[in-house]
Design an enzyme around this catalytic site. Sequence first.
Site, mmCIF file in Angstrom:
data_model
loop_
_atom_site.group_PDB
_atom_site.id
_atom_site.type_symbol
_atom_site.label_atom_id
_atom_site.label_comp_id
_atom_site.label_asym_id
_atom_site.label_seq_id
_atom_site.Cartn_x
_atom_site.Cartn_y
_atom_site.Cartn_z
ATOM 1 N N LEU A 275 -3.347 5.458 7.164
ATOM 2 C CA LEU A 275 -2.412 5.264 5.760
ATOM 3 C C LEU A 275 -1.059 5.108 6.249
ATOM 4 C CD1 LEU A 275 -0.434 7.529 4.196
ATOM 5 C CD2 LEU A 275 -2.336 8.837 5.130
ATOM 6 N N HIS B 126 0.495 1.415 6.713
ATOM 7 C CA HIS B 126 0.632 0.392 5.547
ATOM 8 C C HIS B 126 1.444 0.983 4.486
ATOM 9 C CE1 HIS B 126 -2.385 -2.196 7.114
ATOM 10 N NE2 HIS B 126 -3.151 -1.240 7.167
ATOM 11 N N HIS B 127 1.714 2.597 4.581
ATOM 12 C CA HIS B 127 2.729 3.142 3.617
ATOM 13 C C HIS B 127 3.680 4.111 4.427
ATOM 14 C CE1 HIS B 127 3.270 5.381 -0.148
ATOM 15 N NE2 HIS B 127 2.708 4.421 -0.561
ATOM 16 N N PHE B 128 4.663 3.642 4.817
ATOM 17 C CA PHE B 128 5.150 2.646 5.273
ATOM 18 C C PHE B 128 5.502 2.392 6.514
ATOM 19 C CE2 PHE B 128 6.239 3.129 0.599
ATOM 20 C CZ PHE B 128 5.645 1.782 -0.040
ATOM 21 N N VAL C 121 5.094 7.738 4.836
ATOM 22 C CA VAL C 121 5.293 8.986 3.983
ATOM 23 C C VAL C 121 3.990 9.056 3.318
ATOM 24 C CG1 VAL C 121 6.247 7.162 2.088
ATOM 25 C CG2 VAL C 121 6.167 9.618 1.692
#
Length: 160
Positions: free
Chosen positions: A30, A33-35, A40
């Site tokens: 995750l 892509h986040h971020f 986070v």
Amino acid sequence: MRWIWIDRFTEFRRGEFARAIKQLSLAEDLFAHHFPEYPVMPAALLLEGLAQTGGILVGDAHDFREKVILAKITKAKFSREAMAGEEVAFEATILYVRPEGAAVSGRIFVENDLIGEAEITFAHLDQTRSQQVFGDRNFVFSGELKNLLDSIRPPRPATE
């Protein structure tokens, strides 16, 4: 893809309370892509970790005979994000267990800081209905989640 947001249980009192831990590694998919510049964990995934903790607590109360599914988040409040490199603790306390469902009160911590609170309601699918819709497969309590629970508690004695 199915993600498990619990690494281990650190406390489990059947029918009452559970505490689980997730170590947020920068290697988690995750965070790509986040971020990428500000890794986070989204609040929705923090809620999912809390729901997994509470769902196992509720499912265990009935020896996993029913399929326990998240029905609604009654309320949720967050004071900050959880970041890569931090250890997140999910605490769930049973508010009630009824034939049609259950509810838990949950808290989310990073270190000793309370970063989130939620109330989660679960629905029980009875055997007839769940058999019609899902067959024999228990899509909620996969082997991985049950193994996490089994790692903290001693086996139950066999009944005669």
